[in-house]
Design a protein around this motif. Sequence first.
Motif, PDB file in Angstrom:
ATOM      1  N   ASN A 591       0.816  -1.215   0.000  1.00 59.06           N
ATOM      2  CA  ASN A 591       0.000   0.000   0.000  1.00 59.06           C
ATOM      3  C   ASN A 591       0.849   1.264   0.000  1.00 59.06           C
ATOM      4  OD1 ASN A 591      -2.318  -1.509   0.162  1.00 59.06           O
ATOM      5  ND2 ASN A 591      -2.245  -1.575   2.389  1.00 59.06           N
ATOM      6  N   MET A 592       2.141   1.097  -0.113  1.00 59.97           N
ATOM      7  CA  MET A 592       3.014   2.253   0.034  1.00 59.97           C
ATOM      8  C   MET A 592       3.157   2.956  -1.310  1.00 59.97           C
ATOM      9  SD  MET A 592       6.690   2.314   1.832  1.00 59.97           S
ATOM     10  CE  MET A 592       7.552   1.460   0.556  1.00 59.97           C
ATOM     11  N   ARG A 593       3.040   4.250  -1.283  1.00 57.14           N
ATOM     12  CA  ARG A 593       3.194   4.988  -2.521  1.00 57.14           C
ATOM     13  C   ARG A 593       4.605   5.533  -2.662  1.00 57.14           C
ATOM     14  NH1 ARG A 593      -1.450   7.513  -5.065  1.00 57.14           N
ATOM     15  NH2 ARG A 593      -3.092   5.991  -4.762  1.00 57.14           N
ATOM     16  N   GLN A 594       5.122   6.057  -1.635  1.00 56.24           N
ATOM     17  CA  GLN A 594       6.468   6.601  -1.707  1.00 56.24           C
ATOM     18  C   GLN A 594       7.019   6.782  -0.315  1.00 56.24           C
ATOM     19  OE1 GLN A 594       7.009  10.761  -2.106  1.00 56.24           O
ATOM     20  NE2 GLN A 594       4.834  11.085  -2.505  1.00 56.24           N
ATOM     21  N   TRP A 595       8.332   6.841  -0.271  1.00 55.20           N
ATOM     22  CA  TRP A 595       8.939   7.225   0.988  1.00 55.20           C
ATOM     23  C   TRP A 595      10.081   8.195   0.719  1.00 55.20           C
ATOM     24  CZ3 TRP A 595      10.695   2.974  -1.521  1.00 55.20           C
ATOM     25  CH2 TRP A 595      12.051   2.680  -1.474  1.00 55.20           C
ATOM     26  N   ASN A 596      10.262   9.100   1.626  1.00 59.93           N
ATOM     27  CA  ASN A 596      11.279  10.129   1.479  1.00 59.93           C
ATOM     28  C   ASN A 596      12.110  10.181   2.741  1.00 59.93           C
ATOM     29  OD1 ASN A 596      10.177  11.256  -1.005  1.00 59.93           O
ATOM     30  ND2 ASN A 596       8.481  11.861   0.338  1.00 59.93           N
ATOM     31  N   VAL A 597      13.337  10.568   2.534  1.00 60.76           N
ATOM     32  CA  VAL A 597      14.183  10.755   3.704  1.00 60.76           C
ATOM     33  C   VAL A 597      14.672  12.189   3.697  1.00 60.76           C
ATOM     34  CG1 VAL A 597      16.189   9.965   4.948  1.00 60.76           C
ATOM     35  CG2 VAL A 597      14.909   8.377   3.522  1.00 60.76           C
ATOM     36  N   ASN A 598      14.460  12.845   4.762  1.00 63.90           N
ATOM     37  CA  ASN A 598      15.029  14.177   4.927  1.00 63.90           C
ATOM     38  C   ASN A 598      16.297  14.012   5.743  1.00 63.90           C
ATOM     39  OD1 ASN A 598      15.736  16.734   5.740  1.00 63.90           O
ATOM     40  ND2 ASN A 598      13.602  17.432   5.772  1.00 63.90           N
ATOM     41  N   TRP A 599      17.414  14.088   5.028  1.00 63.93           N
ATOM     42  CA  TRP A 599      18.676  13.747   5.676  1.00 63.93           C
ATOM     43  C   TRP A 599      19.087  14.793   6.700  1.00 63.93           C
ATOM     44  CZ3 TRP A 599      19.821   8.936   4.834  1.00 63.93           C
ATOM     45  CH2 TRP A 599      19.404   8.340   3.643  1.00 63.93           C
ATOM     46  N   ASP A 600      18.592  16.010   6.543  1.00 57.87           N
ATOM     47  CA  ASP A 600      18.999  17.059   7.473  1.00 57.87           C
ATOM     48  C   ASP A 600      18.416  16.833   8.850  1.00 57.87           C
ATOM     49  OD1 ASP A 600      20.533  18.281   5.708  1.00 57.87           O
ATOM     50  OD2 ASP A 600      19.058  19.797   5.098  1.00 57.87           O
ATOM     51  N   ILE A 601      17.119  16.571   8.867  1.00 58.55           N
ATOM     52  CA  ILE A 601      16.507  16.394  10.181  1.00 58.55           C
ATOM     53  C   ILE A 601      16.338  14.922  10.500  1.00 58.55           C
ATOM     54  CG2 ILE A 601      15.327  18.615  10.173  1.00 58.55           C
ATOM     55  CD1 ILE A 601      12.812  17.155   9.290  1.00 58.55           C
ATOM     56  N   ARG A 602      16.970  14.081   9.724  1.00 57.36           N
ATOM     57  CA  ARG A 602      16.967  12.646   9.948  1.00 57.36           C
ATOM     58  C   ARG A 602      15.543  12.107  10.120  1.00 57.36           C
ATOM     59  NH1 ARG A 602      21.496  10.236  12.197  1.00 57.36           N
ATOM     60  NH2 ARG A 602      20.290   9.324  13.866  1.00 57.36           N
ATOM     61  N   GLN A 603      14.728  12.450   9.160  1.00 57.82           N
ATOM     62  CA  GLN A 603      13.347  12.004   9.281  1.00 57.82           C
ATOM     63  C   GLN A 603      12.939  11.205   8.041  1.00 57.82           C
ATOM     64  OE1 GLN A 603       9.862  14.653   8.869  1.00 57.82           O
ATOM     65  NE2 GLN A 603       9.535  14.248  11.037  1.00 57.82           N
ATOM     66  N   VAL A 604      12.223  10.133   8.290  1.00 55.33           N
ATOM     67  CA  VAL A 604      11.701   9.336   7.189  1.00 55.33           C
ATOM     68  C   VAL A 604      10.208   9.612   7.097  1.00 55.33           C
ATOM     69  CG1 VAL A 604      11.388   7.009   6.280  1.00 55.33           C
ATOM     70  CG2 VAL A 604      13.396   7.553   7.654  1.00 55.33           C
ATOM     71  N   ALA A 605       9.751   9.945   5.900  1.00 55.52           N
ATOM     72  CA  ALA A 605       8.325  10.196   5.700  1.00 55.52           C
ATOM     73  C   ALA A 605       7.807   9.205   4.676  1.00 55.52           C
ATOM     74  CB  ALA A 605       8.105  11.621   5.205  1.00 55.52           C
ATOM     75  N   ILE A 606       6.700   8.572   5.010  1.00 55.12           N
ATOM     76  CA  ILE A 606       6.151   7.552   4.121  1.00 55.12           C
ATOM     77  C   ILE A 606       4.709   7.887   3.813  1.00 55.12           C
ATOM     78  CG2 ILE A 606       5.797   5.091   3.787  1.00 55.12           C
ATOM     79  CD1 ILE A 606       7.794   4.574   5.967  1.00 55.12           C
ATOM     80  N   GLU A 607       4.369   7.735   2.558  1.00 49.79           N
ATOM     81  CA  GLU A 607       2.976   7.945   2.191  1.00 49.79           C
ATOM     82  C   GLU A 607       2.385   6.628   1.729  1.00 49.79           C
ATOM     83  OE1 GLU A 607       2.217  10.860  -0.861  1.00 49.79           O
ATOM     84  OE2 GLU A 607       0.234   9.983  -1.171  1.00 49.79           O
ATOM     85  N   PHE A 608       1.243   6.305   2.289  1.00 53.55           N
ATOM     86  CA  PHE A 608       0.540   5.090   1.884  1.00 53.55           C
ATOM     87  C   PHE A 608      -0.696   5.464   1.099  1.00 53.55           C
ATOM     88  CE2 PHE A 608       2.987   3.869   5.585  1.00 53.55           C
ATOM     89  CZ  PHE A 608       3.548   2.679   5.178  1.00 53.55           C
ATOM     90  N   ASP A 609      -1.345   4.449   0.563  1.00 49.57           N
ATOM     91  CA  ASP A 609      -2.594   4.683  -0.162  1.00 49.57           C
ATOM     92  C   ASP A 609      -3.576   5.397   0.749  1.00 49.57           C
ATOM     93  OD1 ASP A 609      -1.679   3.546  -2.390  1.00 49.57           O
ATOM     94  OD2 ASP A 609      -2.679   1.608  -2.139  1.00 49.57           O
TER      95      ASP A 609
END
Lengths: 662, 640
Positions: A591-609
Amino acid sequence: MAGMKTASGDYIDSSWELRVFVGEEDPEAESVTLRVTGESHIGGVLLKIVEQINRKQDWSDHAIWWEQKRQWLLQTHWTLDKYGILADARLFFGPQHRPVILRLPNRRALRLRASFSQPLFQAVAAICRLLSIRHPEELSLLRAPEKKEKKKKEKEPEEELYDLSKVVLAGGVAPALFRGMPAHFSDSAQTEACYHMLSRPQPPPDPLLLQRLPRPSSLSDKTQLHSRWLDSSRCLMQQGIKAGDALWLRFKYYSFFDLDPKTDPVRLTQLYEQARWDLLLEEIDCTEEEMMVFAALQYHINKLSQSGEVGEPAGTDPGLDDLDVALSNLEVKLEGSAPTDVLDSLTTIPELKDHLRIFRPRKLTLKGYRQHWVVFKETTLSYYKSQDEAPGDPIQQLNLKGCEVVPDVNVSGQKFCIKLLVPSPEGMSEIYLRCQDQQYARWMAGCRLASKGRTMADSSYTSEVQAILAFLSLQRTGSGGPGNHPHGPDASAEGLNPYGLVAPRFQRKFKAKQLTPRILEAHQNVAQLSLAEAQLRFIQAWQSLPDFGISYVMVRFKGSRKDEILGIANNRLIRIDLAVGDVVKTWRFSNMRQWNVNWDIRQVAIEFDEHINVAFSCVSASCRIVHEYIGGYIFLSTRERARGEELDEDLFLQLTGGHEAF
Amino acid sequence: MGESSEDIDQMFSTLLGEMDLLTQSLGVDTLPPPDPNPPRAEFNYSVGFKDLNESLNALEDQDLDALMADLVADISEAEQRTIQAQKESLQNQHHSASLQASIFSGAASLGYGTNVAATGISQYEDDLPPPPADPVLDLPLPPPPPEPLSQLVVKVHMNDNSTKSLMVDERQLARDVLDNLFEKTHCDCNVDWCLYEIYPELQIERFFEDHENVVEVLSDWTRDTENKILFLEKEEKYAVFKNPQNFYLDNRGKKESKETNEKMNAKNKESLLEESFCGTSIIVPELEGALYLKEDGKKSWKRRYFLLRASGIYYVPKGKTKTSRDLACFIQFENVNIYYGTQHKMKYKAPTDYCFVLKHPQIQKESQYIKYLCCDDTRTLNQWVMGIRIAKYGKTLYDNYQRAVAKAGLASRWTNLGTVNAAAPAQPSTGPKTGTTQPNGQIPQATHSVSAVLQEAQRHAETSKDKKPALGNHHDPAVPRAPHAPKSSLPPPPPVRRSSDTSGSPATPLKAKGTGGGGLPAPPDDFLPPPPPPPPLDDPELPPPPPDFMEPPPDFVPPPPPSYAGIAGSELPPPPPPPPAPAPAPVPDSARPPPAVAKRPPVPPKRQENPGHPGGAGGGEQDFMSDLMKALQKKRGNVS
């Protein structure tokens, strides 16, 4: 040519001096000084260095490492200017392949040369080719844990270090088989031993050692391991690994593609070993019943591998298989065509007749064991008051087909009971047979076969009897049970200790003599498996555990105030409560559409359906490890489609790579 | 019944003769001769079936043709076995022999009662005139005269309250019996049809799994049993394969997720199934929750928290947590079957009527060894029953399903072809077995035939029940009809089961590769020069996989009547024209989600994945047909 001079010795071109150290990163290293210009190509510089050193040696593996930028200068057609190298650059001219100590999934150490200049993904692929493990994408390397300085008293016993550092593989081609092993292992006795170490299961560990080894006591402990994964898109050199360092080789992604016992002995064995250690060190939890099955399988596997019944390298000669089939067909035909033979074999079904003591628990009865004359024929057990009455009607007759057989044995107490739960239309009837020591194995084997609908004429009867005897001798620990001491190197004098087969918490819970019969009980279901089958069964049972294949990372979800655990499995992400261990939420990769990593603030963001968005920062491990796990699993899920194709390394690096350019 | 009884007799005896010949030609499959010991008294098969002579006498007229059909089926089955035996020996499956042998030995112990029937047959045969020389079926006889199979006559209750008597031999699996019933009943053959055993006394019932040996199950019944066998449709039977999300992705008590689950598209379902059933080990659905347990021997029910694991059912002991290490084992599945309980609310004062029961198959009466459990609602009940079946049977369940699907789709097709077989022997060689000839002028799509069959089968399977769209790939050599018009609106052909890609959206990163990642720009690294192509899979223009709208699948083709004609080759009607060339492959949709799929040719299905299961994955069906063809050709060659 750089270095044009006037007669007075002044340089009249734009050349300058470049100092290159020869050897690995070592400030004391010898150095050479070259005269170069910005237009000099790296290849030319390499040539000059070799000329200057003026030593006869194979330099083909050497390359220049730029210390400040932590970068290899591998593009020989690039100029120094293109790399941006000036006179102050600290350059080292050293080998690209350097020895490392690899700690394998079976906890053995192996010295070999790994590439320090290729991305780790390729380096691991090369290592796996050397070890003949297929599907290297499933494995990766970890930094060895920091060794805690222990008291000097506890001297670690010198362990055997296998050495493959001198073995060189011809690139590209899959190594041919020779004498049942990849050809490059058959060079010397030493490498041959190494192959055996790789492809055969190790004996059970010393229970004491097992108790000493660190075990995770909580979920957050389980996250520690995953902080040590190396980065698969960068080379070892860039990750601060030095020659001679210790690294762990492990299956990282729990998605094992196309596991084939015939072509994968090393892979299967190492996977089995990793699974076994996972269970023994309580990295993964299981129930008591499951542990007994695991213990029984380990016992069985160990027995087979020690006795040398590793099994012929099957599948190498299809002609032989054909022959087997033909023979067995012939056999069947002969049996069918010669009814007298069959009659003979039918009439000579072995029987067991003996005096046994029998106990039938009933309500409101105080009767104990009573001596009876018992006849066991085919799958039916009949008992009589005495031998004289045997031709007449028995007191009772029980067909053991489908019954449950439970051993109730205490060797030191000279108790050899068989508990039978015999199904009948009215329910199960319980009956206990109390045997003498020497009777037990035969009757037990007969009961077991009968419960599976087979008679004692079955070919497995003898091996069943042997297995039971072997296990009985296990219980006579100390007294040195005969025949069960394998000649293997690690078969300790005291025989097999059941504590080496189970996780330490069961050592605390059960006495050895309680454990042994339970393992024996579980063993009866696996006793007929071959080595590879047993290993596969072990792996399958491991995979069937609910917590299988979850890698834990401590994270902080966006908007949440407390740390939580993120579990990463091959098909899903799991949000787990850190304190209780409950699953809070599951997201599937499908169900995952995309995931992004913000390397500066060390955050992983994931978008699902359906616009479900999740974001978290990683606490226990770098977010690139989480990122690589997710990308890696998605890469692995594309393999089915790409079956038979070359590994798409670019895709892997693209999915798992981070902020570096490719 | 227009024919005179003499005709019937004549035909009957011919058939028996045929059967004898065929059984004799089963070189490999011979049974050991009967045990010389006298039959034991306690083995009596008067349960639902009698020995042949008796039943022949007792049978009424209309049952005669039922039996005839059975015999036909037997012959074809015998044929099948011969071929299968040959095939197996070809495929290096030397263990199959031992496998079958073990089945025999299993059956042998219950053979005494059945031997009566067997001898009945052979005596009958002695009186028969020698079988007429049939040019088609005259096989060269191998020397050993094996024992004929023992058979039972089983009364099966149909859902219209009628009953049918059926011959079942001791080797037949539930699947075989179902196939027989399909031929007899002209039903639609969909996958939901099952054999169903009910125990009126215990008020429990369950369906036979397709791989179960029917005679073996029946042998557990007592002499005076009221137990019955039913033939009916139960959608629970393979519910997990139709809607795996209801079992694998069900978030307990969350309504919204339930709704989304219903909408799961076929592709995701397929990948979910593949993930669960096609890996190194199968995945048992995670299932846990409070259930009521009937206390031993009492009519009181206690609520406990149960968990399902692959190794059994566990419960959380008092004062413990539900971590693995604390769990106590409630039951393991090795020796028990699972049954539905009916009206246990009344019978046992159960809290609800959603009960399931675990018991050893041999237990037939009330007993403390029967475990009764009770769920809160029917959904939970179905989840538990299915979960336990998955844990107990594992991959076999999936193989059964695939066979059932293949059967459902093939039913019409192959019975058509069955009559053609003799006349047009080249026809079934499209099977993957030969793999080389594509007489239909098929487009060279590697090994499409299995997939086509499967998908067609799937369509058939689904048509009758719910209006689910077929799963793609519209090669349909058997059904002569114009190609579907709105091809472009069709979803792209999902890859063949098993070989399909695992998931939809995770494949989207592949897209990112093509577009160079148009999404969220990742902040550049400290010192590395070129801004990196970001890993994100931002892909806004990518529409979700197209909804499955398409015209309803073709009408169901009713299976042709069971034809005795299949045996007597001379009486064949002129063969129907060979199937027309199939429709062209659907044009790939422009909005095809994972570009990676487009890049690579569809992966050929792996046929040999588990050679251990004969005919396990639907492909076997075809193998059999092509083999049958070969055999027939060979026979003809021998004659001429």
